[in-house]
Design a protein around this motif. Structure first.
Motif, mmCIF file in Angstrom:
data_model
loop_
_atom_site.group_PDB
_atom_site.id
_atom_site.type_symbol
_atom_site.label_atom_id
_atom_site.label_comp_id
_atom_site.label_asym_id
_atom_site.label_seq_id
_atom_site.Cartn_x
_atom_site.Cartn_y
_atom_site.Cartn_z
ATOM 1 N N THR A 115 25.537 4.616 -16.165
ATOM 2 C CA THR A 115 24.800 5.817 -16.878
ATOM 3 C C THR A 115 25.624 6.672 -17.193
ATOM 4 N N CYS A 116 26.762 7.220 -16.087
ATOM 5 C CA CYS A 116 27.771 8.320 -16.047
ATOM 6 C C CYS A 116 28.588 7.692 -17.329
ATOM 7 N N GLU B 168 33.211 12.661 -15.851
ATOM 8 C CA GLU B 168 31.972 11.672 -16.026
ATOM 9 C C GLU B 168 32.611 10.212 -15.801
ATOM 10 N N TYR C 258 26.976 7.784 -20.879
ATOM 11 C CA TYR C 258 27.033 9.365 -21.207
ATOM 12 C C TYR C 258 28.367 9.834 -21.836
ATOM 13 N N HIS D 76 29.313 7.897 -25.268
ATOM 14 C CA HIS D 76 28.350 8.582 -26.291
ATOM 15 C C HIS D 76 28.699 10.047 -26.636
ATOM 16 N N ARG D 77 28.842 10.977 -25.405
ATOM 17 C CA ARG D 77 28.938 12.406 -25.657
ATOM 18 C C ARG D 77 30.091 12.704 -26.171
#
Length: 197
Positions: free
Chosen positions: A172-173, A135, A176, A179-180
């Motif tokens: 956004t990538c 990502e 993510y 966060h992930r």
């Protein structure tokens, strides 16, 4: 969302710094673009423009900060200095940008790319099979493609707007990925710099 998911003090610090830079980047960018359409004086517009460009360096460094703070980097290696080295790069970039504002645009864009790519290349070859790097790489690629439109402002219709679409998609990538894969997990090895926090 980032702060709420943080599982320890190190993740909390990473979430605050990364999250604050994300908010500041888009806020400063909004203010600068708003100032272009409102009849502010030249000095105000110039200040907003300088802040907008400086925030890019801050945001690049903040993007890497959770990775270098939370991952276990090889000990006894210069790579362990990335946690402060990325901020030195940002400071040098901002200093150059403020001194030579809009004078040498190609050099300025090249510095953005170097500051953006160098820590990623180091981390990629240092840490094997870390989740979220795909990502991060996709986000980095989106930024690089977007830079082509950034450089084509005035030559390609809507180039600046297309650049901003790339920025939103890339950030956004990266959001993510942080966060992930980095926050809320207790099974990650504790980064060298986290041990003193």
């Amino acid at each position: 969302m980032l702060i709420a998911k943080a599982a320890n003090s190190c993740q909390y610090l990473s979430a605050k710094i990364y999250g604050a830079s994300l908010i500041l980047l888009f806020t400063v960018s909004f203010c600068y673009h708003l100032a272009e359409y409102i009849p502010f004086n030249t000095m105000t517009l110039n200040l907003c423009h300088r802040m907008d460009r400086a925030m890019i360096y801050v945001f690049i460094s903040a993007n890497y900060y959770p990775w270098v703070l939370l991952l276990e980097l090889p000990r006894d290696s210069w790579v362990t200095h990335l946690s402060w080295g990325i901020w030195v790069l940002a400071f040098l970039g901002i200093t150059y940008q403020q001194i030579f504002h809009e004078k040498y645009k190609l050099i300025e864009v090249t510095l953005y790319l170097i500051v953006g790519a160098l820590p990623g290349l180091v981390l990629q070859h240092t840490i094997d099979e870390v989740e979220g790097f795909i990502e991060m790489a996709i986000g980095g690629l989106l930024y690089i493609v977007g830079v082509g439109f950034f450089r084509s402002d005035g030559k390609i219709p809507f180039a600046h707007a297309i650049w901003h679409v790339h920025v939103v998609a890339a950030s956004t990538c990266h959001f993510y990925a942080v966060h992930r894969y980095l926050l809320g997990r207790t099974n990650l090895p504790e980064g060298l710099h986290c041990q003193s926090i």
